[in-house]
Design a protein around this motif. Structure first.
Motif, short mmCIF file in Angstrom:
data_model
loop_
_atom_site.label_atom_id
_atom_site.label_comp_id
_atom_site.label_asym_id
_atom_site.label_seq_id
_atom_site.Cartn_x
_atom_site.Cartn_y
_atom_site.Cartn_z
N ASP A 1 8.65 -6.44 -9.73
CA ASP A 1 9.22 -6.32 -8.29
C ASP A 1 8.38 -7.47 -7.47
OD1 ASP A 1 9.86 -6.23 -5.64
OD2 ASP A 1 10.24 -4.00 -5.92
N VAL A 2 8.63 -8.66 -7.27
CA VAL A 2 7.35 -9.50 -6.69
C VAL A 2 7.20 -9.11 -5.27
CG1 VAL A 2 8.07 -11.56 -8.11
CG2 VAL A 2 9.29 -10.97 -6.21
N THR A 3 8.29 -8.35 -4.65
CA THR A 3 8.14 -7.88 -3.38
C THR A 3 6.93 -6.64 -3.13
OG1 THR A 3 9.62 -6.08 -3.20
CG2 THR A 3 10.53 -8.34 -2.75
N LEU A 4 6.31 -6.43 -4.27
CA LEU A 4 5.24 -5.23 -4.25
C LEU A 4 3.89 -6.07 -4.49
CD1 LEU A 4 6.98 -2.28 -5.99
CD2 LEU A 4 6.22 -2.46 -3.54
N LEU A 5 3.89 -7.49 -4.59
CA LEU A 5 2.71 -8.09 -5.11
C LEU A 5 1.91 -8.32 -3.69
CD1 LEU A 5 4.05 -10.48 -7.59
CD2 LEU A 5 3.12 -8.33 -8.00
N GLY A 6 0.59 -8.73 -3.93
CA GLY A 6 0.01 -9.01 -2.92
C GLY A 6 -0.28 -10.59 -2.88
N SER A 7 0.12 -11.07 -1.43
CA SER A 7 0.41 -12.53 -1.38
C SER A 7 -0.82 -13.29 -0.51
CB SER A 7 1.69 -12.93 -0.59
OG SER A 7 1.73 -14.40 -0.47
N THR B 1 -1.05 0.45 -5.69
CA THR B 1 -2.11 0.03 -6.13
C THR B 1 -1.58 -1.61 -6.05
OG1 THR B 1 -1.19 0.30 -8.19
CG2 THR B 1 -2.90 1.88 -7.50
N LEU B 2 -2.83 -2.39 -5.90
CA LEU B 2 -2.69 -3.83 -6.27
C LEU B 2 -3.98 -4.25 -6.97
CD1 LEU B 2 -2.25 -5.36 -2.64
CD2 LEU B 2 -0.61 -5.02 -4.42
N GLY B 3 -3.64 -4.57 -8.50
CA GLY B 3 -4.60 -4.74 -9.48
C GLY B 3 -4.86 -6.11 -9.59
N GLU B 4 -6.02 -6.31 -9.84
CA GLU B 4 -6.56 -7.63 -10.19
C GLU B 4 -6.35 -8.23 -11.62
OE1 GLU B 4 -10.69 -10.21 -9.70
OE2 GLU B 4 -10.86 -8.24 -10.21
N VAL B 5 -5.50 -8.94 -11.87
CA VAL B 5 -5.24 -9.74 -13.18
C VAL B 5 -5.35 -11.16 -12.78
CG1 VAL B 5 -3.61 -10.12 -15.13
CG2 VAL B 5 -3.59 -7.90 -13.71
N PHE B 6 -6.53 -11.73 -12.95
CA PHE B 6 -6.95 -12.94 -12.50
C PHE B 6 -6.51 -13.96 -13.50
CE2 PHE B 6 -10.79 -15.29 -10.23
CZ PHE B 6 -9.75 -16.44 -10.01
N PRO C 1 3.53 -9.04 -16.79
CA PRO C 1 3.69 -7.76 -17.48
C PRO C 1 2.79 -6.58 -17.19
CG PRO C 1 3.75 -9.57 -19.09
CD PRO C 1 3.24 -10.25 -17.69
N TYR C 2 1.82 -6.90 -16.42
CA TYR C 2 0.68 -5.81 -15.97
C TYR C 2 1.40 -4.99 -14.86
CZ TYR C 2 -2.96 -7.66 -18.80
OH TYR C 2 -3.73 -7.73 -19.82
N GLN C 3 2.48 -5.61 -14.30
CA GLN C 3 3.28 -4.88 -13.27
C GLN C 3 4.14 -3.87 -13.87
OE1 GLN C 3 5.89 -6.65 -10.14
NE2 GLN C 3 5.49 -5.15 -8.71
N ASN C 4 4.35 -3.72 -15.43
CA ASN C 4 4.98 -2.63 -16.06
C ASN C 4 4.13 -1.27 -15.98
OD1 ASN C 4 7.02 -4.48 -16.46
ND2 ASN C 4 6.36 -5.00 -18.52
N TYR C 5 2.86 -1.35 -15.70
CA TYR C 5 2.00 -0.50 -15.65
C TYR C 5 1.51 -0.22 -14.31
CZ TYR C 5 2.32 -1.78 -20.54
OH TYR C 5 2.87 -2.26 -21.56
N LEU C 6 1.14 -0.92 -13.50
CA LEU C 6 0.63 -0.90 -11.99
C LEU C 6 1.82 -1.16 -10.99
CD1 LEU C 6 -2.72 -2.90 -12.97
CD2 LEU C 6 -2.86 -0.83 -11.73
N LEU D 1 0.38 -6.18 -8.25
CA LEU D 1 -0.81 -6.67 -8.27
C LEU D 1 -1.17 -7.96 -7.09
CD1 LEU D 1 0.83 -8.02 -11.73
CD2 LEU D 1 -1.16 -6.13 -11.70
N LEU D 2 -2.17 -8.37 -7.48
CA LEU D 2 -2.72 -9.58 -6.65
C LEU D 2 -1.82 -10.74 -7.19
CD1 LEU D 2 -6.41 -8.46 -6.11
CD2 LEU D 2 -4.56 -8.65 -4.17
N ASN D 3 -1.24 -11.45 -6.28
CA ASN D 3 -0.21 -12.39 -6.96
C ASN D 3 -1.05 -13.78 -7.06
OD1 ASN D 3 1.61 -14.29 -7.75
ND2 ASN D 3 3.13 -13.48 -6.28
#
Ligand SMILES: *[C@@H]1O[C@H](CO)[C@@H](O)[C@H](O)[C@H]1NC(C)=O
Ligand SMILES: *[C@@H]1O[C@H](CO)[C@@H](O)[C@H](O)[C@H]1NC(C)=O
Ligand SMILES: *[C@@H]1O[C@H](CO)[C@@H](O)[C@H](O)[C@H]1NC(C)=O
Ligand SMILES: *[C@@H]1O[C@H](CO)[C@@H](O)[C@H](O)[C@H]1NC(C)=O
Ligand SMILES: *[C@@H]1O[C@H](CO)[C@@H](O)[C@H](O)[C@H]1NC(C)=O
Length: 504
Positions: A308-314, A250-255, A264-269, A272-274
Motif C-alpha cells: 500500500d503505497v499510501t502508507l509510505l513516507g514520502s 511504523t515507517l521502516g528504513e529499508v535503504f 516486500p518489506y511492507q508485507n511485515y511492516l 516504509l520510508l519510500n
C-alpha cells in the motif's frame, strides 16, 4: 492570514487524550523531521555550533518551545531522533565517527539521553503536541546497540537490557548487500564505534524488545514509530514488535531504491520510508536532463509491487543523505520547489527534513545536519511559505474527500521534461503539472485532456500555488502554461469555497 491558516489546519485537530495512531490515521498527517540535537536549544541560544560532529545543544525543551514554527508551516506531526541513552564521548576525544548526537548508538534502552533532557521534558513535548492536535513519532533502533570500541572489545555489561554477548550475533562483516544473511547478522559501525547486532530472531531478545517498546510507547504517549535499519532485521521480528507497540504506525528504513527489493518489506511492516521515490524524484528534478521516464515507470511499478503505497513516507531529504539543493543544477529554486511539491502531493505521508524549508545545502554528513537555529526560524523564507501552501492544499483536499488519501495517484501525461499527475476522484481531484525545464526553461503550454483529468466543459479550475483562475474549454480540456519551469497544482474552484485558499 494567520487566523485562517489556523482554522484550516485545525480541521484535523482531533484533540487527543488517546495516544497512538493507526496506520490509516497516519495517512492524513504531514511530518516534519526533527534532529533533536539540531532543532533548538532550551535557552534560546542561537550561536553557531562549533563542531557539527559533536553535540550542538538542542533539547526536547527547545523543540517544545518552538512548535509554532512547525505547526504554522502546516505539519501535524514530528519525527524526533532516538531518545534513549547513548555513550557520550568527551569533546576532545572524538573519533572520526563524531559523537552520538544523532542518537543511533543505544547504550541503555531504559534511560533517556541526558543531553536531550529529562523524562519530564519528553513527556511535556508529547503532551504539548497532543494539546495542539499534533502527533509524536519517535525513532527506534532495535537492530543494534552502540559501543565506543572495536568489535572485539565491546563491554557488554554497559548495555541495557542486552548485557551479555549471547544476545548478539558474532561480529562479521563488512556487510555484503548481495547476501541477506550478511545484511541481517553482520555488524554496522566502524573500528572506533561498534554497533553490536542483536539476535532479533531469538525469542528472548524479541520479547525483551517487545516489553521495551510497549513501555516506551505508554510512558511517552507515542503515536508512531520510525524504525532505523529495518532491512537489517529478520522479517519475522515485526509482527510481535508492532503488536507490542499497540498497532501504531511504523515507517521502516529499508535503504534501497528499487521497488522489487524494498516493497516486500511492507508485507511485515505497516509502512516504509519510500526510498524508491526519494530516488526517482531526485533523479527526475535535479536537472533539466533528469529522467521523467524513470519517475513515470517507477510510480506505475510501485502500485503493483508495494502492499500500500499510501502508507509510505514520502521525502526527498533526510539526515543520511546530501541535501537536495546540493545536487540540483545551479541550485535552481524552481527545480527544488517542483520536487518538494511532487513529493508532498504523491501517495503517502509527506516528510520534510528540518532545514529543507530554509534551503539548506549541506552535502556530506555532518554538513547535512546543520542546526536550524542559524536560520533564525525565518517564517517568510521562500520554501517555508511554499511548503505551507502545499500543506494547505493537501489538507483541504483531504478535508473535501478523505478517500483522496487512498486514491492512487498516477501519471496522466508525460513527455521528456514534464509529468502530469492526478490524485482524487472527479470534482475533488488534485492535478499536478511538474516540469524539470527549470527557471530558464522556455514557456510552454501543456493541454491536460478532460478524459484523463476528469475536468469538465467550462469548469473553473484554480491553480493553487500562484492563485491563477483557469477555465476548461468546451470539451473539458485545460491549457496549462509552464512559465519559468514552475509547477502547477490544479483543483476545481467550486471545491475551494470556504478554504481561504487563494482568497476563496
Ligand atoms: C536466545 O538467547 C538466550 C539468551 O542469550 C539464550 O539463553 C537462548 O538459548 C536463545 N534461544 C535460542 C532459541 O537460541
Ligand atoms: C552470507 O553471509 C553469511 C554471514 O556472513 C556467511 O556466513 C555466508 O557464507 C554468506 N553466504 C555467501 C553465499 O556468501
Ligand atoms: C517507563 O516508566 C516506568 C515507570 O517510571 C519505568 O519503570 C520504565 O523503565 C519506563 N520504560 C522505559 C522504556 O523507559
Ligand atoms: C527571511 O527570508 C526572506 C526571504 O528570503 C528574507 O527576505 C528576509 O530578510 C529573511 N528574514 C530574516 C529575519 O532573516
Ligand atoms: C510516457 O510514459 C509511458 C510509460 O512509461 C511511455 O510508454 C511513453 O512513451 C511516455 N511518453 C512520452 C511522450 O515520453
Amino acid at each position: 492570514m494567520a487566523i485562517s491558516l489556523r482554522l484550516l489546519f485545525s480541521f484535523f485537530s482531533i484533540v487527543a487524550s488517546v495516544s497512538g495512531l493507526t496506520p490509516a490515521q497516519w495517512r492524513q498527517q504531514s511530518i516534519y523531521q526533527v534532529l533533536t540535537d539540531r532543532y533548538a536549544r532550551a535557552n534560546g541560544d542561537q550561536s553557531p555550533c562549533s563542531n557539527l560532529a559533536d553535540y550542538c545543544g538542542g533539547t526536547w525543551k527547545g523543540v517544545t518551545a518552538n512548535l509554532d514554527y512547525i505547526q504554522q508551516m502546516g505539519f501535524t506531526a514530528i519525527w524526533i531522533s532516538p531518545v534513549v541513552k547513548n555513550p557520550i564521548i568527551a569533546s576532545n576525544d572524538l573519533p572520526p565517527d563524531g559523537n552520538s548526537y544523532h542518537g543511533y548508538w543505544a547504550q541503555d534502552a531504559y534511560s533517556l539521553n541526558p543531553k536531550f533532557g529529562t523524562t519530564a521534558d519528553l513527556k511535556e513535548l508529547s503532551s504539548e503536541l497532543h494539546s495542539r492536535g499534533m502527533y509524536l513519532m519517535v525513532d527506534v533502533v532495535p537492530n543494534h546497540m552502540g559501543s565506543v570500541s572495536s568489535q572485539t572489545a565491546v563491554d557488554y555489561s554497559l548495555l541495557n537490557p542486552f548485557n551479555k554477548q549471547s544476545y548478539f550475533h558474532p561480529p562479521c562483516g563488512p556487510i555484503d548487500y548481495h547476501n541477506d544473511t550478511s545484511i541481517k547478522q553482520c555488524w554496522l559501525g566502524s573500528n572506533n564505534v561498534a554497533l553490536p547486532d542483536l539476535k532479533t530472531e531469538n525469542s528472548t531478545v524479541a520479547s525483551m524488545w517487545g516489553d521495551w517498546i510497549s513501555s516506551l510507547v505508554a510512558n511517552y504517549s507515542i503515536d508512531g514509530l520510525r524504525i532505523d535499519t529495518a532491512q537489517q532485521i529478520n522479517t519475522g521480528f515485526w509482527n510481535d514488535f508492532q503488536n507490542s507497540a499497540g498497532g501504531i504506525h511504523t515507517l521502516g528504513e529499508v535503504f534501497v531504491t528499487d521497488a522489487k527489493t524494498m516493497c516486500p518489506y511492507q508485507n511485515y511492516l505497516h509502512g516504509l520510508l519510500n526510498y524508491v521515490s526519494f530516488d526517482y524524484i531526485r533523479k527526475a528534478f535535479q536537472s533539466t536532463s533528469g529522467s521523467i521516464q524513470n519517475l513515470v515507470d517507477n510510480v506505475n511499478t510501485m502500485k503493483g509491487t508495494c502492499h500500500d503505497v499510501t502508507l509510505l513516507g514520502s521525502f526527498i531529504e533526510n539526515h543520511d543523505n546530501s541535501r537536495f539543493p546540493s545536487i540540483v543544477q545551479n541550485k535552481d529554486i524552481v527545480l527544488i520547489r517542483t520536487a518538494i511539491t511532487f513529493a508532498m502531493l504523491q501517495d503517502g505521508i509527506p516528510i520534510i527534513y528540518q532545514g529543507q524549508e530554509q534551503e539548506y545545502t549541506g552535502s556530506d554528513t555532518p554538513a547535512n545536519r546543520a542546526p536550524l537555529w542559524t536560520s533564525n526560524y525565518n517564517k517568510t523564507a521562500n520554501l517555508y511559505l511554499h511548503i505551507q501552501n502545499v500543506n494547505k492544499l493537501r489538507t483541504w483536499a483531504i478535508h473535501q474527500d478523505a478517500t483522496w488519501l487512498t486514491y492512487n495517484a498516477y501519471p496522466i501525461y508525460n513527455d521528456t521534461q514534464t509529468v502530469v499527475m492526478r490524485k482524487g476522484y472527479d470534482g475533488k481531484q488534485v492535478v499536478g503539472v511538474y516540469s524539470n525545464s527549470g527557471s530558464s526553461g522556455a514557456t510552454r503550454t501543456i493541454t491536460v485532456s478532460s478524459a484523463k483529468s476528469g475536468f469538465t466543459a467550462g469548469q473553473k479550475i484554480t491553480e493553487g500555488l500562484r492563485c491563477q483562475a483557469l477555465t476548461a474549454d468546451s470539451k473539458g480540456n485545460l491549457g496549462v502554461v509552464i512559465s519559468g519551469g514552475s509547477p502547477s497544482v490544479l483543483y476545481p474552484t467550486a471545491g475551494l469555497a470556504g478554504s481561504g485558499i487563494c482568497g476563496l
